[in-house]
Scaffold this active site. Sequence first.
Site, PDB file in Angstrom:
ATOM      1  N   GLY A 156      34.518  60.871  32.903  1.00  0.00           N
ATOM      2  CA  GLY A 156      33.724  59.725  32.473  1.00  0.00           C
ATOM      3  C   GLY A 156      34.075  59.395  31.032  1.00  0.00           C
ATOM      4  N   THR A 201      39.631  58.168  24.062  1.00  0.00           N
ATOM      5  CA  THR A 201      39.435  59.051  22.917  1.00  0.00           C
ATOM      6  C   THR A 201      40.752  59.717  22.525  1.00  0.00           C
ATOM      7  OG1 THR A 201      37.941  60.670  21.927  1.00  0.00           O
ATOM      8  CG2 THR A 201      38.826  61.189  24.104  1.00  0.00           C
ATOM      9  N   PHE A 202      40.678  60.519  21.465  1.00  0.00           N
ATOM     10  CA  PHE A 202      41.857  61.187  20.939  1.00  0.00           C
ATOM     11  C   PHE A 202      41.632  62.694  20.930  1.00  0.00           C
ATOM     12  CE2 PHE A 202      45.489  62.095  18.425  1.00  0.00           C
ATOM     13  CZ  PHE A 202      45.108  63.065  17.508  1.00  0.00           C
ATOM     14  N   ALA A 246      32.782  64.433  21.045  1.00  0.00           N
ATOM     15  CA  ALA A 246      32.782  63.544  22.200  1.00  0.00           C
ATOM     16  C   ALA A 246      32.648  64.352  23.477  1.00  0.00           C
ATOM     17  CB  ALA A 246      34.076  62.734  22.232  1.00  0.00           C
ATOM     18  N   ILE A 247      32.097  63.687  24.503  1.00  0.00           N
ATOM     19  CA  ILE A 247      31.928  64.343  25.794  1.00  0.00           C
ATOM     20  C   ILE A 247      32.488  63.443  26.878  1.00  0.00           C
ATOM     21  CG2 ILE A 247      30.185  65.032  27.500  1.00  0.00           C
ATOM     22  CD1 ILE A 247      28.508  66.057  25.173  1.00  0.00           C
ATOM     23  N   GLY A 248      33.173  64.046  27.838  1.00  0.00           N
ATOM     24  CA  GLY A 248      33.682  63.289  28.990  1.00  0.00           C
ATOM     25  C   GLY A 248      33.909  64.276  30.117  1.00  0.00           C
ATOM     26  N   ALA A 292      34.884  67.688  23.010  1.00  0.00           N
ATOM     27  CA  ALA A 292      35.866  67.806  21.936  1.00  0.00           C
ATOM     28  C   ALA A 292      35.125  67.736  20.615  1.00  0.00           C
ATOM     29  CB  ALA A 292      36.887  66.668  22.035  1.00  0.00           C
ATOM     30  N   CYS A 344      35.804  55.620  22.445  1.00  0.00           N
ATOM     31  CA  CYS A 344      34.694  55.530  23.387  1.00  0.00           C
ATOM     32  C   CYS A 344      34.162  54.100  23.510  1.00  0.00           C
ATOM     33  CB  CYS A 344      33.550  56.480  22.993  1.00  0.00           C
ATOM     34  SG  CYS A 344      34.132  58.136  22.621  1.00  0.00           S
TER      35      CYS A 344
END
Lengths: 154, 242
Positions: free
Chosen positions: B76, B80-81, B143-145, B158, B174
Amino acid sequence: MPVIVGRFAAAFRALPTRSFGIRQFSIARILLERKYTSDHEWVTLSADGKIATIGITDFAQNALGDVVFAEIPSVGKQVKQSDPIGAVESVKAASDIYAPLSGTIVESNESLKGEPQLLNSSPYEKGWYAKIEISTKTEYDALLDETAYNAIAN
Amino acid sequence: MGRSIPFVFLKPSPSPYAPVLYAQRMLVERMPRRECVLFLEHIPTYTAGRRVRGDPDGLAERAKALGAEYYEIQRGGQVTFHGPGQLVGYPIINLKEQGISVRDYVRKLQHLLIAAIQNFDIKSHTGACNETGVWVEDRKVAAIGVHVSRYITSHGFALNCNPDLSWYNHIIPCGITDKSVTSLTVERQRSDPRAPPITTHDSLPHVIEAFSDTFNVNLVNGNDEHDELSSFLEQTMASQPK
């Protein structure tokens, strides 16, 4: 009033009398009971047994949180039962959706593109996910009924 | 404390993206047992989640020019990096076994990151306006995915420890246009410019502890070369189909 018996009974009794006037014993208007999978998806079958409408259950939408994106399958795609066919995204988590039955995707709910939150607000109606044309009822018959599903969706 | 789950920090670091992506797929496929957590750094890589397909902004081309890679993947979230100086965590866990919903899983990831970050006397919080991730004021530090496949998680989080933040100048991270990205080092050096950087190795023990507390598990180090997880990873990444 005819006595309604058999597996159509519960679904038939649930139909609002008002929209039908006198309850018509008309096969075309009877929906077979909603069934479920252990992946928290639901299936209803058209009366002629050919088109299955699928979606995610209320339990599933609650567990996911606010849906921000739905990836719906392409029309014409051939699917086998349990194939991943798309995903629903909430809180940066993309959860796979699986084909509850084998067949061909004949329609996907395009409304979900602009309004993915329909999966939360109306999981059994406006938030339907896709329609699959099936060739036999065998897989449908083997799905969980409401009682069996409620036992696992706690 | 609940059950034990092995973790490894992938070496050599930083790791390329594709072999680890493949390894995650293999780890998910061997479930529902054998949960684990991968910790690592990646070489400079831009990734795009499920909503982004067909590289609408020509990022692949620009990434290449910058010396980075670009992947469109199943998690999801948007673009991002990942790169050196950023601690990446990929928990491969069974949400059904844990009795956790997807929503709660993401909450727990945020919670553990906030707890880990607190060890550096940096106050962070979950996003305002339903923006998933971890923030210091209005600057995004983690960040979350996530991808969930029949209750099994992959991808993850991350945490920016001391990456080169200029890599973010080339994307809208994002999909959020009006907020900036930060790192633990930048935040620490706000109050003391002479303070040493906070590295991924400084952060890892705190993240491990916070993960164990939040998920009520015992994370055990699987970096021993005789360990099953390390061997599996080594073989899997070496045998990745080209």
